[in-house]
Design a protein around this motif. Structure first.
Motif, PDB file in Angstrom:
ATOM      1  N   VAL A 162       0.816  -1.211   0.000  1.00  0.00           N
ATOM      2  CA  VAL A 162       0.000   0.000   0.000  1.00  0.00           C
ATOM      3  C   VAL A 162       0.852   1.265   0.000  1.00  0.00           C
ATOM      4  O   VAL A 162       0.344   2.355  -0.286  1.00  0.00           O
ATOM      5  CB  VAL A 162      -0.968   0.028   1.208  1.00  0.00           C
ATOM      6  N   THR A 163       2.136   1.148   0.323  1.00  0.00           N
ATOM      7  CA  THR A 163       2.997   2.342   0.295  1.00  0.00           C
ATOM      8  C   THR A 163       3.308   2.750  -1.139  1.00  0.00           C
ATOM      9  O   THR A 163       3.471   3.940  -1.424  1.00  0.00           O
ATOM     10  CB  THR A 163       4.302   2.074   1.055  1.00  0.00           C
ATOM     11  N   THR A 164       3.402   1.783  -2.047  1.00  0.00           N
ATOM     12  CA  THR A 164       3.616   2.068  -3.467  1.00  0.00           C
ATOM     13  C   THR A 164       2.791   1.084  -4.289  1.00  0.00           C
ATOM     14  O   THR A 164       3.331   0.181  -4.920  1.00  0.00           O
ATOM     15  CB  THR A 164       5.109   1.936  -3.848  1.00  0.00           C
ATOM     16  N   LEU A 214      -4.691   3.085   9.365  1.00  0.00           N
ATOM     17  CA  LEU A 214      -4.158   3.781   8.200  1.00  0.00           C
ATOM     18  C   LEU A 214      -3.838   2.813   7.071  1.00  0.00           C
ATOM     19  O   LEU A 214      -4.105   3.092   5.900  1.00  0.00           O
ATOM     20  CB  LEU A 214      -2.905   4.571   8.586  1.00  0.00           C
ATOM     21  N   ARG A 215      -3.274   1.681   7.401  1.00  0.00           N
ATOM     22  CA  ARG A 215      -2.961   0.678   6.377  1.00  0.00           C
ATOM     23  C   ARG A 215      -4.238   0.127   5.740  1.00  0.00           C
ATOM     24  O   ARG A 215      -4.315  -0.055   4.533  1.00  0.00           O
ATOM     25  CB  ARG A 215      -2.153  -0.461   7.002  1.00  0.00           C
ATOM     26  N   ARG A 216      -5.231  -0.129   6.556  1.00  0.00           N
ATOM     27  CA  ARG A 216      -6.494  -0.656   6.029  1.00  0.00           C
ATOM     28  C   ARG A 216      -7.140   0.355   5.078  1.00  0.00           C
ATOM     29  O   ARG A 216      -7.656  -0.004   4.022  1.00  0.00           O
ATOM     30  CB  ARG A 216      -7.443  -0.995   7.179  1.00  0.00           C
ATOM     31  N   ARG A 217      -7.072   1.622   5.477  1.00  0.00           N
ATOM     32  CA  ARG A 217      -7.634   2.668   4.630  1.00  0.00           C
ATOM     33  C   ARG A 217      -6.860   2.764   3.315  1.00  0.00           C
ATOM     34  O   ARG A 217      -7.452   2.921   2.236  1.00  0.00           O
ATOM     35  CB  ARG A 217      -7.588   4.005   5.368  1.00  0.00           C
ATOM     36  N   THR A 220      -7.840  -0.116   0.984  1.00  0.00           N
ATOM     37  CA  THR A 220      -9.140   0.132   0.365  1.00  0.00           C
ATOM     38  C   THR A 220      -9.019   1.145  -0.772  1.00  0.00           C
ATOM     39  O   THR A 220      -9.607   0.958  -1.855  1.00  0.00           O
ATOM     40  CB  THR A 220     -10.143   0.642   1.412  1.00  0.00           C
ATOM     41  N   GLU A 221      -8.255   2.213  -0.544  1.00  0.00           N
ATOM     42  CA  GLU A 221      -8.093   3.244  -1.573  1.00  0.00           C
ATOM     43  C   GLU A 221      -7.334   2.720  -2.785  1.00  0.00           C
ATOM     44  O   GLU A 221      -7.650   3.061  -3.926  1.00  0.00           O
ATOM     45  CB  GLU A 221      -7.365   4.459  -0.984  1.00  0.00           C
TER      46      GLU A 221
END
Length: 290
Positions: A162-164, A214-217, A220-221
């Motif tokens: 999710v970071t990249t 934050l990671r879960r969000r 999802t995004e």
């Protein structure tokens, strides 16, 4: 080189390459692509000799003829092209991958051990190809892709950073799930960072609950535009704590396909990809991304 609408598979007469060719034939049919069989040969004439007459025994036929004949009987609706390349295997396969939507290679499975024995050629090609490479374990059967009742496909599992988040990886995974009519399990593994300087406004290392939120969000995004594009694909978002290689290994035991990414600008697979290609039980698609 310019890619063409074709799926390719490397074959060398081994059991693992035969199983890879069989998987590739089914995948080519799912994607409605012709299948290109490629055999690398460092010597002899560049062009494949003409096939022997029909009354010649099958063992006397060339390697490519035998594989093509088997697949043509098993999958009569498949368009098959056989090509012999006079070049070292890594060079020939990389050149083939460059003009293919994806390249399929075989790997040997250890008896009694849920893993791959990935040869140096397969590793080199997977680490350097600019198009997806799929590694298929020897001994895999078509029914292994199916659910217990046989009515559908097992999930497609994709590892998501999710970071990249990489569009190439998510695009491949969603399309693979859509073609199979299978659910997509999007997995992101995370851990707390070491205790060191923090960016102002960021969660503290010990604030696990906030970091998880934050990671879960973010997961999802990252999936939102692909959910919109592939509305018929059921998606399960899986946020887990720990190392990604470990959790992808567990998830792959019930998967029809595992999809992971690797950096296209690096000549190495990376720790997670290296672990996954050696140990997961399902076919693995390694998708380069920028």
């Amino acid at each position: 080189m310019t890619s063409t609408r074709v799926l390719s598979v490397g074959t060398d007469g081994s059991r693992e390459s035969a199983d890879a060719a069989d998987w590739a034939a089914r995948e080519a049919l799912r994607r409605r692509l012709p299948l290109r069989l490629v055999h690398a040969d460092t010597g002899g004439p560049a062009e494949r000799s003409a096939p022997p007459p029909p009354d010649v025994d099958l063992p006397a036929r060339s390697l490519l003829d035998r594989v093509a004949l088997h697949l043509s009987y098993a999958y009569p609706e498949l368009d098959i092209v056989a090509r012999r390349r006079t070049a070292p295997p890594v060079t020939a396969l990389l050149e083939t991958a460059a003009v293919s939507e994806s390249l399929v290679l075989g790997s040997r499975g250890f008896t009694g051990y849920s893993g791959f024995l990935v040869g140096s050629v397969a590793l080199a090609v997977t680490a350097r190809s600019l198009h997806p490479v799929v590694l298929v374990r020897a001994g895999g059967l078509p029914q292994d892709e199916r659910t217990t009742d046989g009515d559908g496909y097992r999930p497609v599992v994709v590892g998501v950073d999710v970071t990249t988040p990489a569009d190439e990886v998510l695009s491949y995974a969603f399309e693979a799930a859509a073609l199979r009519g299978a659910p997509l399990h999007a997995l992101h593994a995370w851990t707390l960072p070491p205790l060191r300087g923090n960016t102002p406004g960021d969660a503290l290392p010990g604030d696990a609950a906030r970091r998880e939120t934050l990671r879960r969000r973010s997961l999802t995004e990252a999936l939102r535009p692909w959910r919109t594009k592939y509305r018929d694909v059921p998606v399960v978002e899986r946020l887990v704590y720990g190392q990604p290689g470990h959790h992808l290994l567990k998830a792959s035991t019930d998967a029809s396909l595992t999809v992971i990414g690797r950096r296209a600008d690096s000549p190495h697979l990376g720790c997670t990809a290296h672990s996954v290609v050696h140990h997961v039980t399902s076919p693995v698609a390694v998708v380069p991304h920028t």
